[in-house]
Write a protein that holds these residues in place. Sequence first.
Motif, mmCIF file in Angstrom:
data_model
loop_
_atom_site.group_PDB
_atom_site.id
_atom_site.type_symbol
_atom_site.label_atom_id
_atom_site.label_comp_id
_atom_site.label_asym_id
_atom_site.label_seq_id
_atom_site.Cartn_x
_atom_site.Cartn_y
_atom_site.Cartn_z
ATOM 1 N N UNK A 124 0.844 -1.191 0.000
ATOM 2 C CA UNK A 124 0.000 0.000 0.000
ATOM 3 C C UNK A 124 0.881 1.244 0.000
ATOM 4 N N UNK A 125 0.445 2.266 -0.742
ATOM 5 C CA UNK A 125 1.194 3.516 -0.724
ATOM 6 C C UNK A 125 0.899 4.263 0.575
ATOM 7 N N UNK A 126 1.939 4.677 1.279
ATOM 8 C CA UNK A 126 1.675 5.464 2.490
ATOM 9 C C UNK A 126 0.981 6.773 2.144
ATOM 10 N N UNK A 127 0.277 7.301 3.092
ATOM 11 C CA UNK A 127 -0.435 8.564 2.873
ATOM 12 C C UNK A 127 0.583 9.655 2.576
ATOM 13 N N UNK A 128 0.191 10.505 1.594
ATOM 14 C CA UNK A 128 1.097 11.581 1.181
ATOM 15 C C UNK A 128 1.443 12.481 2.366
ATOM 16 N N UNK A 129 2.719 12.657 2.584
ATOM 17 C CA UNK A 129 3.267 13.586 3.567
ATOM 18 C C UNK A 129 2.702 13.376 4.967
ATOM 19 N N UNK A 130 2.319 12.127 5.259
ATOM 20 C CA UNK A 130 1.795 11.898 6.615
ATOM 21 C C UNK A 130 2.955 11.898 7.593
ATOM 22 N N UNK A 131 2.778 12.497 8.748
ATOM 23 C CA UNK A 131 3.879 12.507 9.720
ATOM 24 C C UNK A 131 4.283 11.104 10.135
ATOM 25 N N UNK A 132 3.325 10.202 10.133
ATOM 26 C CA UNK A 132 3.645 8.838 10.546
ATOM 27 C C UNK A 132 4.637 8.173 9.601
ATOM 28 N N UNK A 171 18.612 9.966 9.888
ATOM 29 C CA UNK A 171 19.122 11.135 9.162
ATOM 30 C C UNK A 171 18.053 11.765 8.301
ATOM 31 N N UNK A 172 17.286 10.933 7.655
ATOM 32 C CA UNK A 172 16.247 11.439 6.754
ATOM 33 C C UNK A 172 15.192 12.186 7.557
ATOM 34 N N UNK A 173 14.827 11.647 8.658
ATOM 35 C CA UNK A 173 13.862 12.335 9.523
ATOM 36 C C UNK A 173 14.420 13.677 9.945
ATOM 37 N N UNK A 174 15.678 13.646 10.356
ATOM 38 C CA UNK A 174 16.324 14.873 10.829
ATOM 39 C C UNK A 174 16.282 15.959 9.766
ATOM 40 N N UNK A 175 16.750 15.639 8.580
ATOM 41 C CA UNK A 175 16.843 16.672 7.543
ATOM 42 C C UNK A 175 15.470 17.160 7.111
ATOM 43 N N UNK A 176 14.559 16.262 7.073
ATOM 44 C CA UNK A 176 13.217 16.636 6.654
ATOM 45 C C UNK A 176 12.591 17.601 7.656
ATOM 46 N N UNK A 177 12.718 17.280 8.914
ATOM 47 C CA UNK A 177 12.143 18.164 9.942
ATOM 48 C C UNK A 177 12.903 19.475 10.033
ATOM 49 N N UNK A 178 14.210 19.388 9.870
ATOM 50 C CA UNK A 178 15.015 20.610 9.918
ATOM 51 C C UNK A 178 14.604 21.558 8.803
ATOM 52 N N UNK A 179 14.359 21.007 7.651
ATOM 53 C CA UNK A 179 13.915 21.805 6.500
ATOM 54 C C UNK A 179 12.642 22.562 6.859
ATOM 55 N N UNK A 183 1.330 36.099 16.621
ATOM 56 C CA UNK A 183 0.500 35.539 15.536
ATOM 57 C C UNK A 183 0.352 34.038 15.694
ATOM 58 N N UNK A 184 -0.747 33.470 15.237
ATOM 59 C CA UNK A 184 -0.917 32.019 15.350
ATOM 60 C C UNK A 184 0.146 31.294 14.536
ATOM 61 N N UNK A 185 0.478 30.158 14.986
ATOM 62 C CA UNK A 185 1.387 29.321 14.241
ATOM 63 C C UNK A 185 0.842 27.911 14.254
ATOM 64 N N UNK A 186 1.286 27.156 13.302
ATOM 65 C CA UNK A 186 0.810 25.785 13.186
ATOM 66 C C UNK A 186 1.953 24.846 13.503
ATOM 67 N N UNK A 187 1.744 23.949 14.425
ATOM 68 C CA UNK A 187 2.811 22.981 14.664
ATOM 69 C C UNK A 187 3.136 22.221 13.383
ATOM 70 N N UNK A 188 4.381 21.842 13.280
ATOM 71 C CA UNK A 188 4.827 21.092 12.106
ATOM 72 C C UNK A 188 4.508 19.623 12.355
ATOM 73 N N UNK A 189 3.695 19.013 11.519
ATOM 74 C CA UNK A 189 3.217 17.654 11.825
ATOM 75 C C UNK A 189 4.317 16.637 12.150
ATOM 76 N N UNK A 190 5.375 16.525 11.338
ATOM 77 C CA UNK A 190 6.376 15.515 11.700
ATOM 78 C C UNK A 190 7.027 15.806 13.050
ATOM 79 N N UNK A 191 7.242 17.085 13.328
ATOM 80 C CA UNK A 191 7.866 17.447 14.603
ATOM 81 C C UNK A 191 6.913 17.117 15.740
#
Lengths: 662, 369
Positions: free
Chosen positions: B75-83, B91-99, B349-357
């Motif tokens: 099954x294809x994982x859900x697009x851009x799902x934090x899970x 490393x991939x998690x790190x760079x992605x969240x850092x971005x 101002x309101x901010x939105x938490x970053x889902x992966x973080x």
Amino acid sequence: MGDDTGAGADGGGGSPPNERATDPYLLWACDTGFRHSVADPIGDDLFVTIIIECEVSANDFYEWANPKGGQALRWVRVPKLYNVTAAWAKRTRFCTAQVRRTEVERLAKGDVDGFWMNVARFELAADVSTTSINPGDTFFEFMGSQNRTYAGVIDVGIPFARGDYRSQLSTGSVATMNRMVALWDQSQLKSGGVTSPLGGYGREWNERFKGQPTLQNFTMSKLLTGIGDVTDEARLYRAKQWDGVETAASHGAAVLGEMVGTHDYVTQTSHTDKASVTPVLAVQLPRRTVGNSARASLAAHVLDGLRWMLSNIGKTERLIVAVSLGTHAGPHDGSSIIEAAIDDLIEQTAVNSDERLAVVIAGGNSRESRTHAKFSLAPNKTRRLDVRVLPDDVTPSYIELWAPADVVFELAVTEPSGRRSACGAGQAVTSPNTGNEIAIGIYRPQISASGLGQMALIAIAPTVSGSAQHGLYSITIQMKTGNGDIHAWIERVNSMYDVNRPRGRQSYFVDAFYLDAGLHYADPVPGASYIERDTTLNSYATGKRTVVVSAIDELQGKPARDTSSGLARGGIHGTRPDVAAPGDESVWATGLQVSGVHSGAVARLRGSSIAAPRVARRLINKWKSGTARAEAARIAAQIEAHKPPSWVARPPGKLVGSGRVK
Amino acid sequence: MSGNSGWSGWSGWSGWSGWSGWSGWSGWSGWSGGSLGGLSGAAPGNPMLADALIRSRAAIGSADGLPSLRNPPPALPVFDAPENCARWEPNVRFYSMLFDILGKLEFAGVGNAATVQFREGGGAAVRLISMSRPQPPGAARNIYESQCNLVQSWAALRSDRMTEIMAEMAPQVAYWSAMLNLQPQRHKWTMELMNLALGVAAITSFRIKQALAVPRPSAFSSDIQPIIAVPEHGSLPSGHATEAYAAANVLVALAGVLDTDLHKRLYTQASRIAINRTIAGVHFPMDSIAGKMLGTTVAEFLLTQAGAIPKWKNDRVFDGQTMLDKDFIQSNDHEGSLVLALSSLPPQPPHTPIPPVKWLWAEAKKEWA
């Protein structure tokens, strides 16, 4: 009689305030709320220990505080040590007392209940009592006499259960399981034992309690019941919450072993001398006394300890005590309260011209510590001293400046930030930090309780929390009238031996002209620097009657590089040290094998701490009459006359006194 | 196959305030004992292994040469799902969240002040922190001279602190672990979160260092003579102080020990790490004052992006002009961090938490239940 609230009128009684001897450290303590002077946060109701030179006698002072038929003063408590009935005790003039904080602050500037009628001077001994002296109903004074010689030790980490001190005495008429006749732990808030009847604090076990209805369960025999092997020793120490014996080595074990131990670590055989079977009296110091020498409670505990020991021997019996602890600062001419107190005890207990008490003092290991400065100043000349105060220091830094009584000088202190504070004679000046806490204090009482001459105290708060700045402090002295040598000492504020966590960092003088002495005895270019290696003796080591010992190495007889060097300030009481004894094996193998804590344990320790008890041992074995100083000199002269072939020619007297002892 | 040991090339990032990157994390060498036992100890690009796999595939692969597809396909994982993060290597998690995090930060240099600000979705910029350096040397009793005097004085403790100084050249994982009983497997998400906090802290501090460009103490005095290599980036703010306080604050929030003795200890530990850099001779005390402010702010910001706290304290200003004779001493003072973040503050101002973080925070938080 006395007002039990301590609300007596100020003034009146004794000399007017500005003519009384004042302790500069007490003024500092008052200004800083005692924050840097005592171990625990101090409330108004807590009692602070002081050490006193009385106007007439210690006994008179005791009776002023505890008038017969009247109510005892509630703000001052004096140990019963100072009310014993022995004739010698009635003549002595020094004592300790605990004084409630509010009253001690008042005494700094005035009088309470006629205190100053009975007191010539007093100093803060900076031990705060959470359980003040308990006079109680018990009073015990040993009245026997068996013509014996006793060994005494005042130290920390006393291994009372060690086999050496449990062996049955083979001489004397009293059969006992224990050489250690009596033991006084001056620590507070410990359980076990009985509150010392004479000391009024701490806990005591004493073989002499045998047969005393309320004390008979607290003999040394009872304390040591059930001891079998070495693991039982550890278990007993733990059960008794005994400080300083958790490690393999302790200062007290080493000192006691050198003085009266049964194993000779030089020949690796058993001692067969008199000292190896001499009965022992031991005083265990509180851990915080040795943990922070800046608080100066050692003096009070030493005086109490000596009195206690003397009260436990017969009036013609002899006592040799080793005191291998001390501090840096003081008048260094025998006029400090503790030095005068010890001299007084020795003098008053003597029988005709034969002393009965010998106090053998370690000269110290401060020769290279850069904590002594000396210079001469002509009128209108200025001298600057620089002091490095270290960061992260939990203890205050104290600098004592000593000058002859008849000179007039200006004194100023410049902090690392550049802020300058000047203080005239008879004044006190404080300087705050950015948070309004006192960072430095300069105190110049007209008459200092600390000793003869003028004393200026520069007190710098601890740097660890930013109370004071760390860095270079400059002290500027400008002479106005008069001539003479001016000395300065930086007080010892590190931990003495046996304490787990370091408490302080030692400040020191800085001078570009101070040169490494290498292997030489003297400053490479005498007088080039104001930092001087001479007169670096222990504060307790310039009295008239004590035996002061410096350290040499066993192989060549050379003075240890750091062994403190004599002279006394003003040359009073003769050249010190008196004699030298080994504190190292050789210049390459530092330290000596000494007794460890447990039976059979061996440790290694160095310095004058080890040299002093070795001389004490010689006195135990040989001394029969006359003064202890003369006896020590005689023994050293004898050994020098037939010195070992490996020994170098005798070094200068300011390093080895009358000579060296093997 | 041997996973992260192949990343040892990243130790080239040791330039990040002495942060030796991944190589400092022994946990990542877990591949050597991992479930792919047959591959344990296998280095990347192992020719022998590749040859063996070629031969094995030839022997057991499909007879007609066509790939046999799985049925059903994965099954294809859900697009851009934090899970999805759970699937990737650290490393991939790190760079992605850092971005994602850095995408909300921007730098503004106005006059002498370096300002880091937050902006989301084209909205107004909100200040995170502003820092300015002390006036240039040359004035009487100048600030740099006073700071050098302090560095010189602190140098007296070099012998005492040498081993600490050297151990602290790498991320201070061992120190936090010792304090909080962290273990690499039991707290693996915590470790990743810490790594992210260090990354954000380091990058932010580097950008400010570039702007302020304050030379190191040894540039002002040849008496300083540091006992470790002087990093090749600016002195102000201290990267070590920034990272140490960022780590301390994140750990306090994660472990739930706000305003407890442990909170104070973590801060005391952070202050000691910071001071050790001064003792070593590579930082002024004022660098640590600034680093403490920055690290605390970075931690608060990161935690808002994780949805852990609602706001950060946005009015911290480091004014280098006030640093005459200012020292940095060991203390447990926490400048009201997090506590104030949770109390009333000027609106932001309101901010939105970053889902992966936010996902990572939730996973890490479970480790402290």
